[in-house]
Design an enzyme around this catalytic site. Structure first.
Site, PDB file in Angstrom:
ATOM      1  N   TYR A  57      -4.079   3.014   7.971  1.00 41.81           N
ATOM      2  CA  TYR A  57      -5.295   2.224   8.195  1.00 41.81           C
ATOM      3  C   TYR A  57      -6.045   2.776   9.416  1.00 41.81           C
ATOM      4  O   TYR A  57      -6.198   3.979   9.552  1.00 41.81           O
ATOM      5  CB  TYR A  57      -4.950   0.732   8.351  1.00 41.81           C
ATOM      6  N   SER A 102       0.799  -1.236   0.000  1.00 43.42           N
ATOM      7  CA  SER A 102       0.000   0.000   0.000  1.00 43.42           C
ATOM      8  C   SER A 102       0.824   1.275   0.000  1.00 43.42           C
ATOM      9  O   SER A 102       0.272   2.363  -0.217  1.00 43.42           O
ATOM     10  CB  SER A 102      -0.957   0.016   1.203  1.00 43.42           C
ATOM     11  N   VAL A 142       1.309  -3.614   4.017  1.00 45.72           N
ATOM     12  CA  VAL A 142       1.256  -4.902   4.704  1.00 45.72           C
ATOM     13  C   VAL A 142       2.451  -5.787   4.378  1.00 45.72           C
ATOM     14  O   VAL A 142       2.563  -6.898   4.897  1.00 45.72           O
ATOM     15  CB  VAL A 142      -0.070  -5.647   4.422  1.00 45.72           C
ATOM     16  N   LYS A 202       0.476   3.474  -2.962  1.00 43.11           N
ATOM     17  CA  LYS A 202      -0.678   4.355  -3.146  1.00 43.11           C
ATOM     18  C   LYS A 202      -0.283   5.833  -3.103  1.00 43.11           C
ATOM     19  O   LYS A 202      -0.935   6.666  -3.728  1.00 43.11           O
ATOM     20  CB  LYS A 202      -1.735   4.059  -2.073  1.00 43.11           C
ATOM     21  N   TYR A 214      -3.679  -2.600 -10.361  1.00 50.01           N
ATOM     22  CA  TYR A 214      -3.573  -2.438  -8.915  1.00 50.01           C
ATOM     23  C   TYR A 214      -2.710  -3.526  -8.285  1.00 50.01           C
ATOM     24  O   TYR A 214      -1.809  -3.241  -7.479  1.00 50.01           O
ATOM     25  CB  TYR A 214      -4.973  -2.441  -8.295  1.00 50.01           C
TER      26      TYR A 214
END
Length: 308
Positions: free
Chosen positions: A244, A67, A262, A70, A192
């Site tokens: 998160y 992530s 992660v 992103k 993705y």
């Protein structure tokens, strides 16, 4: 590497204390390839706007950035499309899990922020509509901002994620039903999963965030990535939404904008001062690196270098 006496001493001290202490949690077992990673690895890399750098432990071992990508995909979309991106994705903490569908129903398919999975999928969709060769072009952008040509997708990890990506498949199709995905959901998902599979070491990843640390940063070809106003906004979203359901806790204890993944990586930025990347695969209950979170809390406390 340059010698940075004070930071080196503090980093060495904290690293030794943490690596000899507990290593709670576990790697991201729901992604089969990530479950195979040695959980005892731990690396740290520090760099400053004064060109001071220092690495310790497994800082040269590559890992799946997940992530953290992103932030890079958001930055590229922001560079290409400007403020129009905020019409399709918000900037608020979600208040629910990173892969939740719940808020999308009431928000008419507009994800709360670009760092939850739904928001990242919408950003992927924007890039698919802009890039001629999305996988090649995005990797080229990452190589440009990292200053390294030795950054690659891991096809095995991408396929591993796709094989268990049922929630992301549901998210993408659900957002499509609201008209906030323009392209074929299968193409968006493939893009993705490949983005998440990118592998870097701590040094490469820290340098990838240099444009958010240093307003004077230029790539190898002499171009800027974002203007100061855009960089400020990316840092703001990282501050409020980068971890998160632990984003508030990170802001409270560490006091820096940052992003976790992660794969066990965390990048944190002190604008105009430094960037630091930590990596340790064992995750806490919120999906953030157990050792990484402890290290960064100790580091900003002992150096007294946070934005709060």
């Amino acid at each position: 590497m340059h010698r940075i006496t004070n930071h080196k001493e503090i980093i060495d001290k904290i690293y030794e204390e943490i690596i000899t202490g507990d290593n709670l949690g576990a790697p991201a077992g729901y992604i089969p390839e990530l479950a195979k990673v040695d959980p005892n690895q731990f690396g740290v890399y520090f760099m400053s706007t004064e060109n001071d750098t220092y690495g310790i432990g497994d800082w040269q071992t590559k890992f799946s950035i997940q992530s953290i990508m992103k932030v890079l995909s958001l930055s590229l979309a922001y560079q290409m499309l400007g403020d129009s991106i905020w019409k399709r994705v918000g900037v608020e903490p979600s208040g629910s899990a990173f892969n939740s569908l719940v808020r999308l129903e009431t928000d008419n398919g507009i994800p709360r922020n670009p760092f939850i999975n739904g928001g990242a999928l919408v950003i992927c969709d924007m890039l698919l509509s802009q890039l001629k060769n999305p996988l090649f072009d995005f990797l080229s952008f990452v190589r440009e901002v990292s200053g390294s040509d030795k950054v690659y997708y891991n096809e095995t990890v991408a396929q591993s994620e796709a094989s268990v990506g049922y929630r992301n498949i549901a998210l993408c199709n659900f957002i499509k039903s609201f008209g906030n995905i323009d392209n074929d959901p299968n193409e968006v998902l493939d893009f993705y999963f490949h983005m998440c599979s990118i592998e870097m070491d701590c040094q490469q990843l820290a340098h990838s965030f240099e444009f958010l640390m240093d307003g004077k940063f230029r790539t190898k070809n002499g171009s800027s990535v974002l203007n100061l106003s855009q960089s400020k906004r990316i840092n703001a979203v990282m501050q409020t939404c980068g971890f998160y359901d632990e984003s508030g806790e990170f802001a409270f204890k560490v006091g820096l904008p940052g992003k976790s993944g992660v794969g066990g990586g965390i990048v944190a930025v002190h604008p105009e001062k430094y960037c630091i990347c930590v990596w340790s695969p064992n995750l806490n209950e919120n999906g953030n690196s157990h050792r990484g979170m402890k290290f960064l809390e100790r580091f900003t406390t002992e150096t007294e270098l946070s934005i709060f």
